[in-house]
Design a protein around this motif. Sequence first.
Motif, PDB file in Angstrom:
ATOM      1  N   PHE A 192       0.837  -1.199   0.000  1.00  0.00           N
ATOM      2  CA  PHE A 192       0.000   0.000   0.000  1.00  0.00           C
ATOM      3  C   PHE A 192       0.876   1.254   0.000  1.00  0.00           C
ATOM      4  O   PHE A 192       0.695   2.170  -0.820  1.00  0.00           O
ATOM      5  N   GLU A 193       1.830   1.310   0.911  1.00  0.00           N
ATOM      6  CA  GLU A 193       2.691   2.491   1.025  1.00  0.00           C
ATOM      7  C   GLU A 193       3.583   2.667  -0.201  1.00  0.00           C
ATOM      8  O   GLU A 193       3.820   3.789  -0.650  1.00  0.00           O
ATOM      9  N   TYR A 194       4.063   1.568  -0.763  1.00  0.00           N
ATOM     10  CA  TYR A 194       4.955   1.647  -1.925  1.00  0.00           C
ATOM     11  C   TYR A 194       4.221   2.139  -3.169  1.00  0.00           C
ATOM     12  O   TYR A 194       4.729   2.988  -3.911  1.00  0.00           O
ATOM     13  N   PHE A 195       3.040   1.601  -3.413  1.00  0.00           N
ATOM     14  CA  PHE A 195       2.338   1.909  -4.657  1.00  0.00           C
ATOM     15  C   PHE A 195       1.401   3.117  -4.577  1.00  0.00           C
ATOM     16  O   PHE A 195       0.961   3.615  -5.612  1.00  0.00           O
ATOM     17  N   GLN A 196       1.100   3.613  -3.387  1.00  0.00           N
ATOM     18  CA  GLN A 196       0.282   4.829  -3.291  1.00  0.00           C
ATOM     19  C   GLN A 196       1.052   5.971  -3.955  1.00  0.00           C
ATOM     20  O   GLN A 196       2.160   6.288  -3.567  1.00  0.00           O
ATOM     21  N   GLY A 197       0.483   6.557  -5.001  1.00  0.00           N
ATOM     22  CA  GLY A 197       1.138   7.636  -5.734  1.00  0.00           C
ATOM     23  C   GLY A 197       2.108   7.161  -6.812  1.00  0.00           C
ATOM     24  O   GLY A 197       2.732   7.981  -7.486  1.00  0.00           O
ATOM     25  N   PHE A 198       2.220   5.861  -7.001  1.00  0.00           N
ATOM     26  CA  PHE A 198       3.142   5.287  -7.995  1.00  0.00           C
ATOM     27  C   PHE A 198       2.778   5.779  -9.394  1.00  0.00           C
ATOM     28  O   PHE A 198       1.606   5.854  -9.755  1.00  0.00           O
ATOM     29  N   ALA A 199       3.799   6.116 -10.189  1.00  0.00           N
ATOM     30  CA  ALA A 199       3.554   6.591 -11.557  1.00  0.00           C
ATOM     31  C   ALA A 199       4.622   6.108 -12.543  1.00  0.00           C
ATOM     32  O   ALA A 199       4.655   6.572 -13.678  1.00  0.00           O
ATOM     33  N   SER A 200       5.471   5.175 -12.147  1.00  0.00           N
ATOM     34  CA  SER A 200       6.561   4.699 -13.013  1.00  0.00           C
ATOM     35  C   SER A 200       6.132   3.482 -13.835  1.00  0.00           C
ATOM     36  O   SER A 200       6.729   2.406 -13.765  1.00  0.00           O
ATOM     37  N   TRP A 201       5.078   3.658 -14.613  1.00  0.00           N
ATOM     38  CA  TRP A 201       4.512   2.565 -15.416  1.00  0.00           C
ATOM     39  C   TRP A 201       5.456   2.191 -16.547  1.00  0.00           C
ATOM     40  O   TRP A 201       6.251   3.005 -17.005  1.00  0.00           O
ATOM     41  N   THR A 202       5.337   0.967 -17.025  1.00  0.00           N
ATOM     42  CA  THR A 202       6.168   0.508 -18.137  1.00  0.00           C
ATOM     43  C   THR A 202       5.583   0.913 -19.489  1.00  0.00           C
ATOM     44  O   THR A 202       6.179   0.645 -20.516  1.00  0.00           O
ATOM     45  N   VAL A 203       4.429   1.549 -19.475  1.00  0.00           N
ATOM     46  CA  VAL A 203       3.822   2.118 -20.685  1.00  0.00           C
ATOM     47  C   VAL A 203       3.599   3.607 -20.428  1.00  0.00           C
ATOM     48  O   VAL A 203       3.500   4.040 -19.275  1.00  0.00           O
ATOM     49  N   GLN A 204       3.534   4.385 -21.479  1.00  0.00           N
ATOM     50  CA  GLN A 204       3.295   5.818 -21.340  1.00  0.00           C
ATOM     51  C   GLN A 204       1.930   6.047 -20.685  1.00  0.00           C
ATOM     52  O   GLN A 204       0.912   5.559 -21.172  1.00  0.00           O
ATOM     53  N   SER A 205       1.937   6.743 -19.562  1.00  0.00           N
ATOM     54  CA  SER A 205       0.698   7.017 -18.848  1.00  0.00           C
ATOM     55  C   SER A 205       0.909   8.173 -17.870  1.00  0.00           C
ATOM     56  O   SER A 205       1.964   8.270 -17.246  1.00  0.00           O
TER      57      SER A 205
END
Length: 136
Positions: A53-66
């Motif tokens: 939860f803490e790691y992925f909250q706010g995550f934006a380093s996707w492997t596709v453009q997004s």
Amino acid sequence: NNYTRDMLLELMNGEGFAGAYDLVYLPMDFQTEVGLGYAFINLVSADTAIQVFEYFQGFASWTVQSDKICEMSWSDIHQGLQAHIDRYVNSPVMHDSVPDQFKPALFWKGIRVAFPSPTKNIRPPRLRKFPAKSQR
């Protein structure tokens, strides 16, 4: 929404969470074959759930453009592996006509295992019929 279940699993594993989950389901639109923008992930322990939860909250380093930013939330309805299995075992998403990549995936110690067999006849999913663009 361009992520597939396999891409989500690769992301989870690549970010250090291999074996941290025992069920992953990324709902998909069966007609467009595009994700609906959210996933259900059951984690193996409460401590692991907090870490993910803490790691992925706010995550934006996707492997596709997004430009999308991950927003985590706890499930209010289904908590725990058995609750998820019970929810999906007889669901239309488990029908033989549904491609495997659209189905929930079950894991044991990081290895994919077979989902339990249905306990009743499963009907195929209903596909929404949209009017042709010219009729809208």
